[in-house]
Design a protein around this motif. Structure first.
Motif, PDB file in Angstrom:
ATOM      1  N   LYS A  58       0.832  -1.205   0.000  1.00  0.00           N
ATOM      2  CA  LYS A  58       0.000   0.000   0.000  1.00  0.00           C
ATOM      3  C   LYS A  58       0.869   1.259   0.000  1.00  0.00           C
ATOM      4  O   LYS A  58       0.604   2.208  -0.749  1.00  0.00           O
ATOM      5  N   GLN A  59       1.918   1.272   0.815  1.00  0.00           N
ATOM      6  CA  GLN A  59       2.814   2.426   0.852  1.00  0.00           C
ATOM      7  C   GLN A  59       3.521   2.611  -0.487  1.00  0.00           C
ATOM      8  O   GLN A  59       3.667   3.743  -0.968  1.00  0.00           O
ATOM      9  N   SER A  60       3.939   1.524  -1.089  1.00  0.00           N
ATOM     10  CA  SER A  60       4.595   1.610  -2.391  1.00  0.00           C
ATOM     11  C   SER A  60       3.652   2.147  -3.456  1.00  0.00           C
ATOM     12  O   SER A  60       4.055   2.949  -4.310  1.00  0.00           O
ATOM     13  N   MET A  61       2.405   1.716  -3.405  1.00  0.00           N
ATOM     14  CA  MET A  61       1.410   2.210  -4.363  1.00  0.00           C
ATOM     15  C   MET A  61       1.177   3.710  -4.174  1.00  0.00           C
ATOM     16  O   MET A  61       1.062   4.457  -5.151  1.00  0.00           O
ATOM     17  N   GLU A  62       1.121   4.167  -2.922  1.00  0.00           N
ATOM     18  CA  GLU A  62       0.940   5.591  -2.657  1.00  0.00           C
ATOM     19  C   GLU A  62       2.135   6.403  -3.167  1.00  0.00           C
ATOM     20  O   GLU A  62       1.965   7.464  -3.770  1.00  0.00           O
ATOM     21  N   VAL A  63       3.329   5.914  -2.939  1.00  0.00           N
ATOM     22  CA  VAL A  63       4.530   6.605  -3.416  1.00  0.00           C
ATOM     23  C   VAL A  63       4.531   6.653  -4.944  1.00  0.00           C
ATOM     24  O   VAL A  63       4.842   7.684  -5.546  1.00  0.00           O
ATOM     25  N   LEU A  73       3.930   9.634  -9.960  1.00  0.00           N
ATOM     26  CA  LEU A  73       3.298   9.759 -11.281  1.00  0.00           C
ATOM     27  C   LEU A  73       2.597  11.108 -11.431  1.00  0.00           C
ATOM     28  O   LEU A  73       2.656  11.734 -12.500  1.00  0.00           O
ATOM     29  N   LYS A  74       1.953  11.575 -10.368  1.00  0.00           N
ATOM     30  CA  LYS A  74       1.304  12.893 -10.419  1.00  0.00           C
ATOM     31  C   LYS A  74       2.341  14.000 -10.595  1.00  0.00           C
ATOM     32  O   LYS A  74       2.141  14.929 -11.383  1.00  0.00           O
ATOM     33  N   GLN A  75       3.451  13.906  -9.868  1.00  0.00           N
ATOM     34  CA  GLN A  75       4.507  14.915 -10.003  1.00  0.00           C
ATOM     35  C   GLN A  75       5.115  14.887 -11.398  1.00  0.00           C
ATOM     36  O   GLN A  75       5.413  15.937 -11.980  1.00  0.00           O
ATOM     37  N   LEU A  76       5.271  13.712 -11.966  1.00  0.00           N
ATOM     38  CA  LEU A  76       5.807  13.578 -13.318  1.00  0.00           C
ATOM     39  C   LEU A  76       4.860  14.185 -14.345  1.00  0.00           C
ATOM     40  O   LEU A  76       5.288  14.878 -15.277  1.00  0.00           O
ATOM     41  N   ALA A  77       3.559  13.963 -14.176  1.00  0.00           N
ATOM     42  CA  ALA A  77       2.570  14.529 -15.102  1.00  0.00           C
ATOM     43  C   ALA A  77       2.586  16.050 -15.045  1.00  0.00           C
ATOM     44  O   ALA A  77       2.524  16.727 -16.084  1.00  0.00           O
ATOM     45  N   VAL A  78       2.703  16.610 -13.841  1.00  0.00           N
ATOM     46  CA  VAL A  78       2.754  18.068 -13.696  1.00  0.00           C
ATOM     47  C   VAL A  78       4.015  18.615 -14.358  1.00  0.00           C
ATOM     48  O   VAL A  78       3.972  19.641 -15.072  1.00  0.00           O
ATOM     49  N   ALA A  79       5.140  17.948 -14.174  1.00  0.00           N
ATOM     50  CA  ALA A  79       6.395  18.411 -14.786  1.00  0.00           C
ATOM     51  C   ALA A  79       6.322  18.334 -16.305  1.00  0.00           C
ATOM     52  O   ALA A  79       6.796  19.243 -17.003  1.00  0.00           O
TER      53      ALA A  79
END
Length: 161
Positions: free
Chosen positions: A107-112, A117-123
């Motif tokens: 679960k922690q790995s999925m959250e990370v 992925l969200k940070q990559l999409a924003v960049a």
């Protein structure tokens, strides 16, 4: 490296099963010994060595000694059974804890992963779209370049005249 991992896995699976098998053998041996002692107890109960076929004090003491040894053997059997039961309970709880730990780590790995992925999409969006700062400075740069060219042309014209 693979051989070492295989050996470790074999040890993890073989040692507990060996311990369980050893406890079973020990329990069977204790039960066989108890059956022999119980047979000896019944023979001492039936023994009458006194005058006129009565029991003597020694007969009663021997039967009591055999009975006490049966009780201590029963205690040993109960200890083996408790160890086996405790091991099974430990094995079950250890399995529960390890599966909970794995689920928590997953679960922690999925959250990370989701966060990255969200940070990559924003960049990527920032790189693909020209921002308001670049669209503002580009025309300003060209305007300043034109002004510099005009000033240099004026200075050359004044220096020739």
């Amino acid at each position: 490296m693979k051989i070492i991992r295989i050996l470790i896995l074999l040890c993890l699976f073989v040692i507990p099963s060996f311990a369980q098998m050893q406890e079973r053998v020990e329990l069977q041996n204790l039960l066989a010994e108890r059956a022999k002692k119980f047979g000896a107890y019944t023979s001492t109960i039936q023994k009458r060595s006194g005058i006129f076929g009565n029991k003597t004090k020694n007969d009663i003491q021997k039967s009591n000694e055999v009975l006490i040894s049966i009780v201590t053997l029963d205690n040993d059997i109960m200890d083996v059974l408790n160890r086996s039961l405790n091991y099974k309970v430990f094995e079950k709880t250890a399995g529960d804890y390890s599966s909970r730990d794995c689920e928590l780590k997953l679960k922690q790995s999925m959250e990370v992963t989701d966060t990255l992925l969200k940070q990559l999409a924003v960049a990527e969006e920032k790189l693909q779209k020209p921002g308001p700062t670049t669209s503002f400075y580009k025309p300003l740069f060209f305007l300043l370049l034109i002004i510099c060219v005009v000033l240099v042309w004026q200075m050359r014209r004044l220096s020739k005249a």
